[in-house]
Write a protein that holds these residues in place. Structure first.
Motif, short mmCIF file in Angstrom:
data_model
loop_
_atom_site.label_atom_id
_atom_site.label_comp_id
_atom_site.label_asym_id
_atom_site.label_seq_id
_atom_site.Cartn_x
_atom_site.Cartn_y
_atom_site.Cartn_z
N ASN A 71 -16.29 -12.86 0.68
CA ASN A 71 -15.85 -12.13 1.66
C ASN A 71 -14.86 -10.80 1.08
N LYS A 72 -14.35 -10.10 2.29
CA LYS A 72 -13.68 -9.09 1.48
C LYS A 72 -12.19 -9.49 0.93
N ALA A 73 -11.87 -10.77 1.46
CA ALA A 73 -10.51 -11.32 0.94
C ALA A 73 -10.88 -11.65 -0.57
N LEU A 74 -11.95 -12.16 -1.10
CA LEU A 74 -12.36 -12.60 -2.41
C LEU A 74 -12.28 -11.17 -3.22
N TYR A 75 -13.19 -10.33 -2.78
CA TYR A 75 -13.30 -8.96 -3.30
C TYR A 75 -11.64 -8.17 -3.78
N MET A 76 -11.03 -8.42 -2.70
CA MET A 76 -9.84 -7.71 -2.88
C MET A 76 -8.94 -8.52 -3.83
N GLU A 77 -9.03 -9.75 -4.11
CA GLU A 77 -8.34 -10.30 -5.02
C GLU A 77 -9.08 -10.16 -6.42
N GLU A 269 -18.69 -6.13 3.00
CA GLU A 269 -17.31 -6.63 2.67
C GLU A 269 -16.74 -5.42 1.54
N ARG A 270 -17.30 -4.38 1.61
CA ARG A 270 -16.62 -3.57 0.64
C ARG A 270 -15.38 -2.92 1.34
N PRO A 271 -14.16 -3.06 0.79
CA PRO A 271 -12.95 -2.33 1.49
C PRO A 271 -13.36 -0.87 1.12
N LEU A 276 -8.49 0.07 -0.65
CA LEU A 276 -8.09 -0.60 -1.98
C LEU A 276 -7.03 0.20 -2.49
N ASP A 277 -6.75 1.31 -2.12
CA ASP A 277 -5.76 2.19 -2.83
C ASP A 277 -4.35 1.80 -2.33
N ASP A 278 -4.34 1.27 -1.10
CA ASP A 278 -3.03 0.43 -0.65
C ASP A 278 -2.95 -0.70 -1.23
#
Length: 286
Positions: A71-77, A269-271, A276-278
């Motif tokens: 999910n998005k949380a995993l990709y952000m990590e 799922e892509r932020p 992403l910048d934040d």
């Protein structure tokens, strides 16, 4: 959860429709034909797969009952971790990453990303290629080619359960016909029975064809499709790592390299660029 919801919809639609048209549900309960079809399907599955494929399929089935972890949380990590590692390498040199990639479980950097630590294969993929980059003996083209081969191997291996279930799903309608034929043979062998009883035996035989088709397209084949979707989602993790590392090798700053990785993710799922910048700015401020 969605698997059970889908199965309930299938059963309610088929048997509910049959009941609405005036059919008797008791006629459809044919445990012997279920035994014949199910047993033949399991036997064909065992014959058509080696031990590794059988175990991989059995391990995969319980995972289908859980929601996807990609999910998005995993990709952000993931992108935050990539940014931190690349920023450290850019500031202190690639050799500064040696202690982190040699022992990621005890690395203070990797410890900040628990979702990724629960997937040792992803961590291994990332650290292996960082180790190759640190060695300095391979160029970007060679690393990209090696990454492609490894991702292809992973995808092929992960899709084995899907292919195994798909083959069983394709075979179940034929096994349903086999069960129906056996029922017809039994009915014809009882030709001395009254017409009403003969009709009942023929009806019971025809249930075999129905059950084979229902089990194939309502239950087994959808599981194979679901596994394929989950494999495609998991591959995106490796593609994100690949694109990000290659962008860094080609001289892009860590923040831009992570942006390259963001672009390969599925839109669901892509932020966004701003998200992403934040997120990267928050990582910088730690």
């Amino acid at each position: 959860m969605l698997v059970f919801v889908g199965y309930i919809v299938v059963l309610a639609s088929v048997f509910g429709g049959y009941a609405i048209m005036g059919g008797h549900l008791g006629v459809l309960f044919q445990p012997i034909e279920l035994l014949m079809i199910g047993g033949a399907g399991v036997g064909a599955f065992v014959v058509g797969n080696d031990g590794k494929a059988i175990m991989a399929t059995l391990r995969e089935l319980p995972k289908l009952l859980r929601s996807s972890k990609h999910n998005k949380a995993l990709y952000m990590e993931l992108m935050a971790l990539l940014y931190v590692l690349l920023a450290k390498a850019r500031k202190d040199g690639m050799l500064a990453l040696e202690s982190d990639i040699d022992d990621p479980l005890n690395s203070p950097i990797f410890a900040q990303y628990p979702l990724l630590q629960h997937d040792p294969r992803v961590i291994e993929f990332l650290t292996d290629y960082l180790r190759l980059i640190v060695s300095g003996n391979m160029d970007a083209f060679e690393i990209e080619s090696l990454m492609d081969h490894e991702i292809e191997t992973y995808k092929h291996e992960a899709e084995v359960p899907a292919h195994s279930l798909a083959k069983v799903g394709d075979a179940l309608p034929a096994f349903g016909i086999v069960a129906a034929v056996m029922g017809v043979v039994h009915a014809l062998a009882s030709a001395n029975l009254p017409p009403s009883e003969m009709g009942e035996l023929i009806a019971h035989a025809m249930v075999g064809t129905f059950l084979g088709i229902l089990l194939a397209y309502g239950f087994v084949s959808p599981l194979a499709t679901l596994i394929e979707h989950q494999v495609a989602e998991s591959v995106k993790v490796y593609q994100c790592i690949k694109v990000t590392l290659l962008a860094s090798l080609n001289g892009y700053a860590p923040q831009l390299a992570v942006e390259f990785g963001r672009k390969v993710l599925y839109s669901t799922e892509r932020p966004s660029f701003t998200e992403l910048d934040d997120h990267v700015r928050q990582v910088k401020s730690r």
